[in-house]
Design a protein around this motif. Structure first.
Motif, PDB file in Angstrom:
ATOM      1  N   ARG A 143       0.811  -1.219   0.000  1.00  0.00           N
ATOM      2  CA  ARG A 143       0.000   0.000   0.000  1.00  0.00           C
ATOM      3  C   ARG A 143       0.845   1.271   0.000  1.00  0.00           C
ATOM      4  O   ARG A 143       0.462   2.279  -0.607  1.00  0.00           O
ATOM      5  CB  ARG A 143      -0.956  -0.006   1.189  1.00  0.00           C
ATOM      6  N   ASN A 144       2.001   1.256   0.668  1.00  0.00           N
ATOM      7  CA  ASN A 144       2.822   2.468   0.728  1.00  0.00           C
ATOM      8  C   ASN A 144       3.419   2.837  -0.622  1.00  0.00           C
ATOM      9  O   ASN A 144       3.745   4.001  -0.867  1.00  0.00           O
ATOM     10  CB  ASN A 144       3.942   2.288   1.755  1.00  0.00           C
ATOM     11  N   ALA A 145       3.584   1.847  -1.487  1.00  0.00           N
ATOM     12  CA  ALA A 145       4.157   2.109  -2.814  1.00  0.00           C
ATOM     13  C   ALA A 145       3.090   2.521  -3.823  1.00  0.00           C
ATOM     14  O   ALA A 145       3.416   2.787  -4.984  1.00  0.00           O
ATOM     15  CB  ALA A 145       4.891   0.867  -3.318  1.00  0.00           C
ATOM     16  N   LEU A 146       1.842   2.576  -3.392  1.00  0.00           N
ATOM     17  CA  LEU A 146       0.739   2.863  -4.312  1.00  0.00           C
ATOM     18  C   LEU A 146       0.070   4.198  -4.010  1.00  0.00           C
ATOM     19  O   LEU A 146      -1.098   4.402  -4.345  1.00  0.00           O
ATOM     20  CB  LEU A 146      -0.305   1.735  -4.233  1.00  0.00           C
ATOM     21  N   LYS A 147       0.815   5.106  -3.397  1.00  0.00           N
ATOM     22  CA  LYS A 147       0.240   6.409  -3.083  1.00  0.00           C
ATOM     23  C   LYS A 147       0.016   7.208  -4.365  1.00  0.00           C
ATOM     24  O   LYS A 147       0.798   7.140  -5.306  1.00  0.00           O
ATOM     25  CB  LYS A 147       1.162   7.175  -2.139  1.00  0.00           C
TER      26      LYS A 147
END
Length: 655
Positions: free
Chosen positions: A331-335
């Motif tokens: 999820r953090n890489a999909l901001k």
């Protein structure tokens, strides 16, 4: 011969396992030889499943009744063509067709990605082979299509009579194209999450695959509706049946994805949401398969109760837990790269479109599973019928229809007041004029007035887009109106092909709205008597009885006159199938653009001298089928290669 089919399944199981595992191990070890070997496993799986399918088709065609599946779905009197198509008439054969189609798609993915997406493809192979393994395991351990009976029956039980029609020859394979097609976008999404390749590459790669699945799911639904309309004899084409709903739900989520993915391409937003939609679409396909094949819901479309239903439910749970767990870990890489600038923008309209589509999907899901949940909790099955679905989905559908026309009129980021006036004046005028005309003619059905008026709004909006685009081409290229229109569509296929699809949706809504004005009456008459409904007069000439070998036909010969002028002879039938001990109705339909006269031979008395005819007047129903044809045309435009029909040097801009 039978052993060849069964052992081909066993070898296909081993080949699929080898292909999936070797592809992952090769990718992790960065070993091209192992990755290539895994791809060979994919090819071998397809070849072995093809051989197994050929063996089953051979048994069906030759009438080998010792094979349990052949004895259950064919007979010696069944036409040869229907013997072959009986492959997808039952549980076992349809599962084999499903997994063969999946293996074919895996082969196509391999062949079309030999020189690209090298980081993703090993994991794509692994995901697709995992699904293949699940299906082959079902065939080997729970639904063996090559199971032999301890004796050879003198005759088979034959094919269900309602499946003996041309539409049912093509309907299941077409619907399976949509169902199975959703695996490819899902496999690329999971591969992107595993590898961390979270840019737009996987989205661009799956665009046509997603369109393919979307189109065949929708087309399959409409073919199923047409089959129900002409074969089941109840006067309608959609009944919110659980199995119909099971196919509609993934179509709704994949429709949402096709819109939201444009926001990611244009603005770098909704990345997590797009992954969620792809995962949900995959899960809904197999949850729907669980409903269809478990026997937990009652439906004319469902298969008989079997033990494979819980297997599908377990498969859905495991795949959803793993998929969403993987998504959460990334999820953090999909901001998002940017945020929503204004509520009055194209991004906002697409977001509202997604919320409405998912809302409709959730309402359908709840209404479909509620009887199952109520029975599990209280022991009493509470039926959820059409009024529930209509009460929620009709207003949401009209709102979606509004967005179909309004969405393209908004600008990206923010729409100015001047732009709103320029783009919305004509569509709103179309809406108000249509509403005024309908009210002036005495139509007071609120949803019907809103639906027809909103259809006019959308036609005005999209027509304005076509007019402005063609006018711009004429001013710069000195083209005729037809040439400007054609080259406009061919130069910007994604945009204007989408508009053609939107016009098709309008025509579908026109047909759907006609349902508000349906009329139904019953008439019990003797030979020589007549009856009238609206401006139609039907004279009951005779009742014929004919032995057709496989069935006995009772046909009521009706002479139709419209406004007093003889038009045609109608012949609704009752058919008695002795082998299946089943009675079916063959309807007779007189169609015009405005409405259908739909006649059913509902009942015969014991002495065959009184016949009861059920007559329906179905206004505007043919616009459903016209809209389906236009939907096909729009999808074909979207599928055309980018260079097709374009002058050299012209580049297509995104919608």
């Amino acid at each position: 011969m039978n052993d060849i089919g069964y052992f081909s399944l066993l070898l296909a199981f081993m080949a699929a396992a080898y292909g999936g595992v070797t592809s992952v191990v090769g990718a992790r070890a960065r070993n091209p030889q192992m990755i290539a070997s895994g791809a060979h496993g994919v090819l071998a799986t397809f070849g072995l499943l093809t051989l197994s399918s050929i063996v089953l088709i051979y048994h069906l065609y030759t009438g080998n009744f010792q094979v349990e599946y052949v004895a259950s779905y064919t007979s010696s009197t069944l036409p040869e063509f229907y013997r072959v198509t009986a492959m997808w008439a039952g549980q076992k054969g349809s599962l084999l067709l499903w997994v063969w189609t999946l293996a074919l798609f895996a082969l196509v993915v391999h062949l079309t990605n030999r020189d690209r997406n090298q980081t993703l493809i090993p994991y794509v192979h692994a995901v697709m082979m995992s699904v293949v393994l699940f299906f082959i395991a079902l065939l080997i351990f729970m639904a063996d299509p090559f199971e032999l009976l301890p004796f050879v029956p003198a005759e088979g039980r034959g094919l269900n009579p309602v499946l003996q029609m041309p539409l049912m020859i093509i309907h299941p394979p077409i619907l399976y194209q949509g169902y199975v097609g959703t695996v490819v976008p899902f496999a690329f999404a999971i591969a992107a999450l595993i590898t961390g390749e979270l840019g737009d590459t996987w989205i661009r790669t799956i665009r046509r695959w997603t369109l393919y699945a979307w189109f065949f799911l929708g087309f399959g639904l409409m073919l199923g509706g047409r089959w129900a309309y002409v074969e089941l004899g109840w006067g309608g084409y959609w009944a919110w049946d659980p199995v119909e709903n099971a196919a509609l739900m993934p179509w709704l989520t994949i429709t949402a994805f096709l819109h939201s993915v444009m926001i990611q391409e244009k603005k770098g937003m909704l990345k997590i949401w797009n992954f969620i939609l792809i995962i949900l679409t995959f899960g809904l396909v197999y949850f729907g398969t669980f409903l269809t094949r478990s026997g937990v819901v009652s439906s004319v479309h469902s298969f008989t109760t079997s033990g494979i239903g819980p297997m599908f439910l377990g498969f859905v749970i495991v795949s959803m837990v793993l998929s969403f767990g993987l998504l959460i870990s990334r999820r953090n890489a999909l901001k998002a790269r940017s945020e929503l600038d204004s509520f009055v923008s194209r991004e906002s309209s697409f977001l509202l479109n997604n919320l409405a589509l998912v809302g409709v999907c959730f309402a359908i899901l709840w209404g479909t599973i509620f009887p199952v949940l109520s029975e599990a909790v209280s022991g009493e099955k509470i039926t959820v019928s059409a009024p529930y679905f209509n009460q929620i989905n009709v207003p949401l559908g009209i709102f979606l229809l509004f967005l179909t026309g309004a969405g393209p009129l908004f600008a990206w980021r923010k729409t100015s007041v001047q732009s709103l006036k320029r783009h919305f004046t004509i569509p709103i005028a179309c809406f108000l004029a249509t509403a005024a005309i309908l009210l002036a003619f005495g139509i007071r059905h609120v949803y019907a007035v809103l639906s027809f008026s909103m259809c006019a709004f959308v036609v005005g909006a999209i027509g304005l887009e076509f007019y402005r685009g063609a006018r711009a081409r004429r001013s710069t290229n000195e083209e005729s109106w037809p040439a400007a229109f054609y080259r406009l569509v061919m130069s910007y296929k994604r945009r204007y092909g989408g508009y053609v699809v939107h016009i098709a949706i309008v025509l579908l809504f026109v047909g759907f709205t006609g349902k508000a004005f349906d009329r139904e009456e019953n008439f019990a008459v003797r030979e020589g008597e007549s009856f009238q409904i609206k401006n139609y007069t039907l004279d009951f000439d005779s009742l014929t009885e004919t032995n057709m070998g496989e069935y006995v036909s009772y046909a009521g010969m009706l002479r139709l006159s419209v406004d007093g002028e003889p038009v045609v002879m109608m012949a609704p039938e009752k058919r008695l199938y002795p082998i299946q001990d089943q009675v079916t109705s063959e309807v007779s339909i007189w169609s015009t653009v405005n409405e259908d006269l739909y006649v059913v031979l509902a009942e015969l008395n014991e002495t065959l001298d009184v016949a009861t005819f059920k007559v329906y007047i179905n206004p505007l129903v043919n616009w459903v089928w016209i809209g389906t044809a236009l939907l096909m045309l729009g999808t074909i435009i979207l599928f055309l290669p980018d260079r097709f029909g374009r002058k050299s040097g012209t580049r297509e801009r995104p919608a």
